[in-house]
Design a protein around this motif. Sequence first.
Motif, PDB file in Angstrom:
ATOM      1  N   PRO A 131      -6.435  33.602   9.688  1.00 27.96           N
ATOM      2  CA  PRO A 131      -5.282  33.166   8.878  1.00 27.96           C
ATOM      3  C   PRO A 131      -4.119  32.618   9.705  1.00 27.96           C
ATOM      4  O   PRO A 131      -3.276  31.899   9.170  1.00 27.96           O
ATOM      5  N   ASP A 189      -3.873  28.970   9.162  1.00 26.03           N
ATOM      6  CA  ASP A 189      -3.762  28.448   7.796  1.00 26.03           C
ATOM      7  C   ASP A 189      -2.726  27.343   7.658  1.00 26.03           C
ATOM      8  O   ASP A 189      -2.969  26.335   6.995  1.00 26.03           O
ATOM      9  N   ASP A 241      -3.570  23.703   6.402  1.00 27.60           N
ATOM     10  CA  ASP A 241      -2.911  23.145   5.213  1.00 27.60           C
ATOM     11  C   ASP A 241      -2.243  21.812   5.532  1.00 27.60           C
ATOM     12  O   ASP A 241      -2.309  20.867   4.745  1.00 27.60           O
TER      13      ASP A 241
END
Length: 132
Positions: free
Chosen positions: A120, A123, A127
Amino acid sequence: MTSLGIARDAEDDPVAARQSMEAAIKSAALPGKVAVQVAVIPDGSRPGMIETLLVQSVSGSEEFRCVERFFECATAAGVLLPEGPIIAKHQVQVFLATRRKAQMMPGIAAYDGVWPFDDPLFDAVSDFLKKL
């Protein structure tokens, strides 16, 4: 061109990094239809760089314990190491020295699957790329 993505390391000052990107975008006089996305690495609010994320992603590994011991030993031996976020660049190089392949750079290590990009921590970078 319909979209443009600009990413840069925050280094010591994420606010200044963002301001420099915004100034560059403004001076580029892009056509109005170009969607612009920016990313300040590691997360837009902290000092650091892509190596900061790489180090964080492997910091719990057995190999990284060796990296930590290396830096403890070097410091005890009187080696003057850099302070601040730049230390992550050195930590990445020492971590990569634990790989079988010699003289591996962080980008090549990415192709070889060294970095856990499913973490994560990545992320925001993922994105950013998906928005382009």
